[in-house]
Design an enzyme around this catalytic site. Structure first.
Site, PDB file in Angstrom:
ATOM      1  N   ASN A   8      42.914  53.682  24.312  1.00 55.30           N
ATOM      2  CA  ASN A   8      43.361  52.675  23.356  1.00 55.30           C
ATOM      3  C   ASN A   8      44.829  52.368  23.605  1.00 55.30           C
ATOM      4  O   ASN A   8      45.531  53.125  24.281  1.00 55.30           O
ATOM      5  CB  ASN A   8      43.131  53.116  21.901  1.00 55.30           C
ATOM      6  CG  ASN A   8      43.814  54.432  21.580  1.00 55.30           C
ATOM      7  OD1 ASN A   8      44.959  54.658  21.926  1.00 55.30           O
ATOM      8  ND2 ASN A   8      43.098  55.320  20.890  1.00 55.30           N
ATOM      9  N   CYS A   9      45.303  51.247  23.083  1.00 52.79           N
ATOM     10  CA  CYS A   9      46.696  50.859  23.231  1.00 52.79           C
ATOM     11  C   CYS A   9      47.107  50.049  22.008  1.00 52.79           C
ATOM     12  O   CYS A   9      46.248  49.618  21.229  1.00 52.79           O
ATOM     13  CB  CYS A   9      46.925  50.060  24.516  1.00 52.79           C
ATOM     14  SG  CYS A   9      46.105  48.449  24.565  1.00 52.79           S
TER      15      CYS A   9
END
Length: 451
Positions: A8-9
C-alpha cells in the site's frame, strides 16, 4: 516455500501496484511462491485468505501508511518501505525466506508478533492521514471546478450552485478526516472520534488550519495510545476503547487546542498565508524550484509527499499557486523520460523504451512514479536530469502565476473550467520541464557508467 505480502502507499495509485509487481517478479526469480494483496485507491484486491496466511512461511508488508496487522498474529512479519521495494524487492523476499533466522539487517524487521504502527515514524502517520484525505479533496475540488461551467458565481437554484454546495461540504471534511486518520495511524480506532473533533476545532474554531490539524492529530494519537496502556478492571476493558479513551482524549486535547496550542499555530498559519500571498517574483521562483527538487528527488517518497502535503494543505486556505507548481513538477520526470526514449532511442535499452511508452500516460496523469524504473536502474545519471527538469517546471509555474484548484488529475485538470489559472502557460511550464529533462538525460547518459 510460500510467503504472503501486502502493498500500500499514501495515494494508493502507483507504488502500491509497482511494489506488487516487483515482489512477484523477485519471488519468481528466487523460486518462491508469493501472493500479494494490494490495498490501493480502488480498495483491496487479491485479498489474502485465512488459510493462505496460515500456510505462509512469513508475511511481507511493503507499506507507506498504517496497516492493520491483526490477521497475522503468531506469524513472522517483515516490514519494508514501499518507496524502496521496487529496487530492493529481491532483498525483501530473501528476508522473508530467511525469517526463521530472525536476522535484522538493512531496512527489514523480523518479529514474532505484529508490528505496532506507532513505531514506524511521524511521517507514516502523516501519510496515512493524507491517504484518507486526498479523495475528499479531489471530489470537493473537482465539484467546485465543474460548477464554474455555470459561471464563477452559479445562479441560485441552478445545478451549478448545487454542485458548488456539494463541493464545499466535501472540502469541509478535509481537515477533520486528516486529523482523525493521523490519530488512527497511531492509536487505532480510539483515535478516530477525538481526531474528528480536534480537526473540526482546528479548521473552524481556532483557525489553525492544516498545521493545527497535523499537530492535533499527533497529540490525539499519542495521548490515546498512552491511555490504552493503562490497565482497567476487566469489566471496563471492553468499553474503554469506545467510551473512556475517546472521551478523555477529546477533553484533554480539545482544551489544549482551544487554550494553549491553537492560537500560536493559527498566528503561524496567518503569517504563512500572508507570506505566500505576497511572494516577490524571486521568492515565487525559489519556492517553485524547491517544490520541484523535492518532488523529483524520491518520486513518491517522503520528500515528494511532504511537498504534496504542503500544497494540498494550502488549498484549504485558498492558496492555489503551490499546488500548480507541485503538479507541474510531478508530471515533468515521467514525461521527460518518455520524451528522451523517443528522441535518444540509442541511449536506452529495449525494455526502457517500452517503459517509456507507459511513462507518457503516467506522467500526464501526475503519477511521478512512472520515472522510478529508470531512476532505480541508473540513479546517478537519471536523478540529476529529472530534478533539474522538475525544478524548471515548478519555477516557471510560479513565475507565470499559474494556479490549480484540484489536488490531482494531471494535465486533464485543464479540461475543467476554472480549475487551472493561466492554463496555456501552465502547459508550457510542463512541456519546458520535460524537454529540459530529456536534453539533460542525453548528456548524462553519455557520461560514465550506470550506478
Amino acid at each position: 516455500m510460500k510467503i504472503v505480502a501486502i502493498t500500500n502507499c499514501p495515494t494508493g495509485i502507483a507504488h502500491t501496484y509497482m511494489a506488487a509487481e516487483a515482489l512477484e517478479k523477485a519471488a519468481k526469480e528466487l523460486g518462491v511462491e508469493i501472493k500479494v494483496e494490494t490495498q490501493g485507491s480502488i480498495g483491496v484486491e487479491n485479498e489474502l485468505t485465512a488459510q493462505e496466511i496460515e500456510q505462509a512461511h512469513a508475511v511481507l508488508i511493503a507499506s507507506g501508511v498504517a496497516t492493520d496487522l491483526s490477521r497475522f498474529k503468531d506469524k513472522t512479519v517483515i516490514e519494508w518501505p514501499v518507496n524502496k521495494i521496487i529496487k530492493e524487492a529481491n532483498m525483501a523476499v530473501q528476508a522473508a525466506m530467511n525469517a526463521d533466522e530472525k536476522k535484522k539487517s538493512g531496512t527489514e524487521k523480523a518479529v514474532t508478533e505484529p508490528i505496532q504502527t506507532h513505531h514506524t515514524g511521524i511521517l507514516k502517520h502523516l501519510f496515512t492521514g493524507i491517504s484518507y484525505m486526498v479523495p475528499i479533496v479531489a471530489a470537493g475540488g473537482l465539484l467546485i471546478a465543474i460548477s464554474f461551467l455555470w459561471g464563477l458565481e452559479p445562479p441560485e437554484g441552478s445545478l451549478g450552485a448545487t454542485l458548488n454546495t456539494l463541493g464545499g461540504v466535501a472540502l469541509s471534511f478535509m481537515i477533520p478526516v486528516m486529523t482523525a486518520f493521523i490519530a488512527f495511524s497511531i492509536a487505532d480506532r480510539p483515535g478516530i472520534a477525538p481526531g474528528l473533533v480536534i480537526g473540526y476545532l482546528s479548521a473552524n474554531v481556532v483557525g489553525s488550519g492544516f498545521l493545527g490539524a497535523i499537530v492535533g492529530g499527533l497529540a490525539v494519537g499519542y495521548f490515546a495510545l498512552l491511555l490504552k496502556k493503562i490497565r482497567l478492571p476487566k469489566a471496563l476493558e471492553g468499553i474503554s476503547v469506545v467510551l473512556f479513551i475517546p472521551l478523555l482524549t477529546t477533553v484533554v486535547v480539545g482544551l489544549l487546542m482551544l487554550y494553549v496550542i491553537g492560537s500560536p499555530i493559527a498566528a503561524l498559519m496567518t503569517a504563512l498565508s500572508n507570506a505566500l500571498a505576497n511572494l516577490s517574483t524571486v521568492s515565487a521562483i525559489l519556492l517553485g524550484v524547491v517544490m520541484g527538487l523535492m518532488t523529483a528527488f524520491d518520486m513518491g517518497g517522503p520528500c515528494d509527499k511532504v511537498a504534496y502535503t504542503f500544497s494540498v494543505g494550502l488549498l484549504a486556505e485558498g492558496i492555489t499557486g503551490p499546488m500548480a507548481a507541485n503538479m507541474a513538477a510531478g508530471m515533468s520526470p515521467a514525461l521527460g523520460l518518455a520524451l528522451a526514449t523517443v528522441l535518444f532511442r540509442k541511449k536506452f535499452t529495449e525494455p526502457e523504451r517500452e517503459a517509456g511508452k507507459v511513462a507518457w500516460a503516467l506522467g500526464a496523469c501526475f503519477i511521478t512514479e512512472g520515472a522510478i524504473p529508470f531512476a532505480a536502474a541508473d540513479p546517478l545519471r537519471v536523478l540529476p536530469a529529472t530534478m533539474i527538469g522538475s525544478a524548471v517546471s515548478g519555477a516557471l509555474s510560479m513565475l507565470f502565476g499559474c494556479t490549480l484548484a484540484a489536488p490531482h488529475g494531471g494535465i486533464f485538470a485543464i479540461l475543467i473550467p476554472g480549475a487551472v489559472g493561466h492554463a496555456g502557460l501552465y502547459v508550457l511550464s510542463i512541456v519546458i520541464g520535460a524537454v529540459v529533462t530529456a536534453l539533460l538525460l542525453n548528456i548524462t547518459k553519455s557520461i560514465g557508467k550506470k550506478a
